[in-house]
Design an enzyme around this catalytic site. Structure first.
Site, PDB file in Angstrom:
ATOM      1  NE  ARG A  68      -3.650  -0.640   2.359  1.00 17.58           N
ATOM      2  CZ  ARG A  68      -4.664  -1.055   1.589  1.00 17.58           C
ATOM      3  NH1 ARG A  68      -5.201  -0.242   0.715  1.00 17.58           N
ATOM      4  NH2 ARG A  68      -5.135  -2.271   1.707  1.00 17.58           N
ATOM      5  CG  ASN A 110     -14.476   9.430  -0.053  1.00 14.65           C
ATOM      6  OD1 ASN A 110     -14.476   9.183  -1.270  1.00 14.65           O
ATOM      7  ND2 ASN A 110     -14.984   8.590   0.841  1.00 14.65           N
ATOM      8  CG  HIS A 112     -19.514   7.075   2.325  1.00 16.81           C
ATOM      9  ND1 HIS A 112     -18.822   5.927   1.982  1.00 16.81           N
ATOM     10  CD2 HIS A 112     -20.509   6.676   3.140  1.00 16.81           C
ATOM     11  CE1 HIS A 112     -19.386   4.888   2.584  1.00 16.81           C
ATOM     12  NE2 HIS A 112     -20.411   5.315   3.283  1.00 16.81           N
ATOM     13  CB  SER A 139     -21.502  12.363   3.660  1.00 12.37           C
ATOM     14  OG  SER A 139     -22.678  11.862   4.254  1.00 12.37           O
ATOM     15  CG  ASP A 148     -16.238   5.705   4.471  1.00 18.86           C
ATOM     16  OD1 ASP A 148     -15.592   6.333   3.620  1.00 18.86           O
ATOM     17  OD2 ASP A 148     -16.689   4.564   4.269  1.00 18.86           O
TER      18      ASP A 148
HETATM   19  C1  GRF Z   1     -20.239   6.731  -5.913  1.00 17.05           C
HETATM   20  O1  GRF Z   1     -21.470   6.267  -5.474  1.00 17.05           O
HETATM   21  C2  GRF Z   1     -19.438   7.260  -4.749  1.00 17.05           C
HETATM   22  O2  GRF Z   1     -20.210   7.846  -3.752  1.00 17.05           O
HETATM   23  C3  GRF Z   1     -18.809   6.002  -4.218  1.00 17.05           C
HETATM   24  O3  GRF Z   1     -18.489   5.248  -5.353  1.00 17.05           O
HETATM   25  C4  GRF Z   1     -19.347   5.602  -6.430  1.00 17.05           C
HETATM   26  C5  GRF Z   1     -18.474   6.047  -7.555  1.00 17.05           C
HETATM   27  O4  GRF Z   1     -19.196   6.299  -8.728  1.00 17.05           O
HETATM   28  N1  GRF Z   1     -17.688   6.320  -3.363  1.00 17.05           N
HETATM   29  P1  GRF Z   1     -18.499   7.043  -9.959  1.00 17.05           P
HETATM   30  O5  GRF Z   1     -17.232   6.255 -10.291  1.00 17.05           O
HETATM   31  O6  GRF Z   1     -18.193   8.444  -9.546  1.00 17.05           O
HETATM   32  O7  GRF Z   1     -19.496   6.961 -11.067  1.00 17.05           O
END
Ligand code: GRF
Length: 201
Positions: A68, A110, A112, A139, A148
């Site tokens: 990582r 991020n 979420h 969020s 998260d």
């Molecule tokens: C979205 O629902 C985001 O909230 C989550 O992963 C999904 C990504 O979708 N973390 P995209 O690749 O932006 O279409």
């Protein structure tokens, strides 16, 4: 005029949030941010194709077989090479190493798909329905070492309907994500410049 904040978007898949961030900028070039890089740990991610079409520089490398921290060091190098100031995770399906998060403290956002602190992690829509929640949603939060769990900077609610399943709810939440993330990023980048003592035009 103040320079827009240089943002890197990290993706692993379809990239629809990345596209929404790009569209928001395209509608008004005076936004407080500019997408200066789209990076991915999945070289075949569909979002990379979209980014290339939009003329945004891209970088992709598979993380497979790499530690990582080792992968994140390469990512960090790319962020510096592109003079990135803020990192926006958008469907980036890989945990960041603690060292990377520490180095970029307060500079990683991020999105979420839940009303945090509810339903951290995966399968958020299914869990919201099973829990009998009245609302789902999304969020935007600052990324910290715990998954998260960083400070939430913006949220949007979506009413859960009796006929909803995870897919139908995900679809409506995604529409909200596309509205929310650009506005939250715009505001966050404005604050970044303000903290530097400059106000974006
Ligand atoms: C979205 O629902 C985001 O909230 C989550 O992963 C999904 C990504 O979708 N973390 P995209 O690749 O932006 O279409």
């Amino acid at each position: 005029m103040t320079e827009p904040v240089r943002v890197a978007v990290l993706i692993s898949g379809r990239g629809s949030n990345m596209l929404a961030l790009s569209e928001h900028k395209r509608r008004d070039p005076d936004r407080t941010y500019k997408l200066a890089l789209v990076a991915s740990n999945v070289p075949e991610a569909r979002g990379l194709v979209l980014a290339k079409r939009l003329g945004i520089p891209t970088w992709a490398k598979s993380h497979e077989g790499m530690k990582r921290a080792e992968f994140d060091a390469l990512l960090d190098e790319q962020l510096h090479a592109h003079e990135i100031e803020i990192v926006a995770l958008a469907g980036y399906m890989r945990l960041l190493s603690p060292g990377f998060v520490e180095k970029w403290e307060g500079r990683i956002l991020n999105i979420h798909p839940s009303l945090l602190p509810l339903h951290k992690g995966l399968d958020t829509h299914k869990r919201a329905i099973l829990a009998g929640d009245e609302y789902g949603g999304c969020s935007v939060h600052v990324v910290t070492a715990d998954l998260d769990s960083g400070p939430v900077v913006a949220q949007a609610k979506v009413k859960i309907l009796p006929r909803d399943d995870a897919e139908s709810l995900a679809e409506r939440v995604l529409e909200e994500e596309h509205r929310l993330y650009p506005l939250a990023l715009e505001e966050y980048c404005r604050a970044v410049r303000e903290l530097e003592g400059e106000t974006p035009a």
